[in-house]
Write an enzyme that holds these catalytic residues in place. Structure first.
Site, PDB file in Angstrom:
ATOM      1  N   CYS A 131      15.226  42.555  21.488  1.00  0.00           N
ATOM      2  CA  CYS A 131      16.503  43.247  21.316  1.00  0.00           C
ATOM      3  C   CYS A 131      17.325  42.579  20.211  1.00  0.00           C
ATOM      4  O   CYS A 131      17.665  41.402  20.300  1.00  0.00           O
ATOM      5  CB  CYS A 131      17.316  43.246  22.600  1.00  0.00           C
ATOM      6  N   ILE A 192       7.536  50.061  18.279  1.00  0.00           N
ATOM      7  CA  ILE A 192       8.416  49.007  17.850  1.00  0.00           C
ATOM      8  C   ILE A 192       9.789  49.146  18.518  1.00  0.00           C
ATOM      9  O   ILE A 192      10.181  50.244  18.907  1.00  0.00           O
ATOM     10  CB  ILE A 192       8.633  49.006  16.301  1.00  0.00           C
TER      11      ILE A 192
HETATM   12  C1  LIG Z   1      20.839  53.472  22.178  1.00  0.00           C
HETATM   13  C2  LIG Z   1      19.563  52.670  22.290  1.00  0.00           C
HETATM   14  C3  LIG Z   1      19.440  51.714  23.285  1.00  0.00           C
HETATM   15  C4  LIG Z   1      18.259  50.947  23.399  1.00  0.00           C
HETATM   16  N1  LIG Z   1      18.140  50.038  24.406  1.00  0.00           N
HETATM   17  C5  LIG Z   1      16.977  49.334  24.563  1.00  0.00           C
HETATM   18  C6  LIG Z   1      16.789  48.435  25.662  1.00  0.00           C
HETATM   19  O1  LIG Z   1      17.658  48.289  26.538  1.00  0.00           O
HETATM   20  N2  LIG Z   1      15.614  47.754  25.741  1.00  0.00           N
HETATM   21  C7  LIG Z   1      14.598  47.927  24.819  1.00  0.00           C
HETATM   22  O2  LIG Z   1      13.541  47.290  24.939  1.00  0.00           O
HETATM   23  N3  LIG Z   1      14.744  48.806  23.785  1.00  0.00           N
HETATM   24  C8  LIG Z   1      15.892  49.499  23.640  1.00  0.00           C
HETATM   25  N4  LIG Z   1      16.023  50.401  22.598  1.00  0.00           N
HETATM   26  C9  LIG Z   1      14.905  50.583  21.645  1.00  0.00           C
HETATM   27  C10 LIG Z   1      14.052  51.810  22.009  1.00  0.00           C
HETATM   28  O3  LIG Z   1      13.465  51.668  23.281  1.00  0.00           O
HETATM   29  C11 LIG Z   1      12.942  52.035  20.949  1.00  0.00           C
HETATM   30  O4  LIG Z   1      12.097  50.898  20.932  1.00  0.00           O
HETATM   31  C12 LIG Z   1      13.487  52.264  19.548  1.00  0.00           C
HETATM   32  O5  LIG Z   1      14.678  53.005  19.580  1.00  0.00           O
HETATM   33  C13 LIG Z   1      12.495  52.981  18.622  1.00  0.00           C
HETATM   34  O6  LIG Z   1      12.171  54.261  19.102  1.00  0.00           O
HETATM   35  P1  LIG Z   1      12.922  55.624  18.598  1.00  0.00           P
HETATM   36  O7  LIG Z   1      12.961  55.569  17.104  1.00  0.00           O
HETATM   37  O8  LIG Z   1      12.086  56.740  19.137  1.00  0.00           O
HETATM   38  O9  LIG Z   1      14.281  55.593  19.198  1.00  0.00           O
HETATM   39  C14 LIG Z   1      17.195  51.159  22.474  1.00  0.00           C
HETATM   40  C15 LIG Z   1      17.328  52.135  21.472  1.00  0.00           C
HETATM   41  C16 LIG Z   1      18.484  52.882  21.364  1.00  0.00           C
HETATM   42  C17 LIG Z   1      18.587  53.932  20.278  1.00  0.00           C
END
Ligand SMILES: Cc1cc2nc3c(=O)[nH]c(=O)nc-3n(C[C@H](O)[C@H](O)[C@H](O)COP(=O)(O)O)c2cc1C
Length: 303
Positions: A131, A192
């Site tokens: 994170c 990722i």
């Molecule tokens: C608003 C938001 C909150 C997120 N919170 C977490 C989290 O609590 N733990 C985690 O491992 N990843 C978290 N992520 C990352 C997502 O799980 C993911 O890995 C990342 O957004 C890439 O995927 P995407 O492009 O489809 O969103 C978060 C992403 C977003 C956009």
């Protein structure tokens, strides 16, 4: 048309289809309940949990960018005990396969959470070592192979559930980090997480996010995510869960072809609450058109 086999096996965990939610983009599922049941998904990966409740970072903590978004939510969550008492039973009642995502300030915090989750109904635990939005929140553990090995090994000793290690893209050599997770005993890796990024308001001359930096997600990161999933799938023998900018079924198919055994849908949930369901249906249709009888046959089928 004949039925195709959508099931995948992630380290002994049998998922009915390869599509899950990405942590932090589906909360604990309550808001999505009016659109579809969580039992439709391969798995629900819930918001990142910490040992104690967290308020997260001050606003503004999200912003739109060209082809994506920035967030610095900072792991706002009610804590692992509240999750176990209130959120998990509700999800299990609805037939969901639940994966808990955890972040610790110390290795011991990860271990305590693993022990708590190990005697619960969650199907697997995902370690957030990546994170970017909190000083202590995991990324420090995910940037260096020796550290990834240590955390993974120590957490794995404290439970029996399948352990998924979620990798940060904010590294030079992602394959090396994935191998360290495998050597530490990870049963799968997922990638990722978001890419460390920032935006600036030229009129106030201030960073757009109160936290200054945040994580970039959405379509803008997909080519980076796809490259990393491809590299990691070749570097390890354990299953890879791919995510990063998956907006529709075509994106999901790309990740499967690159070597991901399952995919997670993140930012797309904010744009289209039905995205994961449309992606499941789209993959199924593509398989029928292309003559794949089982989704596992598509995994790594890149020519
Ligand atoms: C608003 C938001 C909150 C997120 N919170 C977490 C989290 O609590 N733990 C985690 O491992 N990843 C978290 N992520 C990352 C997502 O799980 C993911 O890995 C990342 O957004 C890439 O995927 P995407 O492009 O489809 O969103 C978060 C992403 C977003 C956009």
């Amino acid at each position: 048309m004949s039925k195709v086999d959508m099931a995948v096996d992630i380290a002994g965990l049998k998922l009915k289809n390869p599509v899950m939610t990405a942590s932090g983009t589906y909360g604990f599922g309550e808001e999505y309940g009016e659109f579809y049941g969580p039992d439709r998904l391969g798995a629900v990966v819930v918001k990142g949990l910490t040992l104690n409740p967290r308020k997260g970072n001050p606003p503004p903590r999200t912003a739109e960018t060209p082809a994506g978004m920035l967030n610095s939510v900072g792991l706002q969550n009610p804590g692992v005990d509240f999750f176990l008492q209130k959120e998990l039973p509700r999800l299990l009642d609805k037939g969901a396969c639940v994966i808990a995502n955890i972040a610790g300030n110390t290795i011991e915090e990860y271990c305590i959470m693993m022990e708590k989750l190990d005697c619960s109904g969650v199907s697997a635990v995902e370690l957030n070592l990546s994170c970017p939005n909190v000083k202590e929140g995991g990324m420090a553990f995910g940037l260096e192979p020796g550290m990834v090995y240590d955390v993974t090994e120590r957490v794995n000793e404290r439970g029996h559930k399948p352990l998924i290690v979620k990798l940060s893209p904010n590294v030079t050599n992602i394959a090396e980090i994935a191998r360290a997770a495998q050597e530490g005993g990870a049963h799968a890796v997922s990638l990722i997480n978001t890419l460390l990024a920032m935006d600036i308001d030229i009129w106030t001359r201030r960073p757009v996010l109160a936290n200054i930096y945040g994580g970039l997600s959405g379509p803008a990161v997909k080519p980076v995510a796809l490259r990393m999933v491809h590299q990691v799938a070749q570097a390890v023998d354990i299953p890879v869960i791919g995510m990063g900018g998956i907006m529709d079924w075509r994106d999901a198919v790309q990740f499967l072809l690159a070597g991901a055994k399952a995919v997670a849908v993140g930012t797309a949930n904010f744009v289209n609450p039905y995205a994961p369901i449309e992606i499941i249906e789209g993959i199924e249709k593509y398989m029928k058109q292309q003559g794949f009888s089982a989704v596992e046959a598509m995994v790594g089928a890149l020519r």
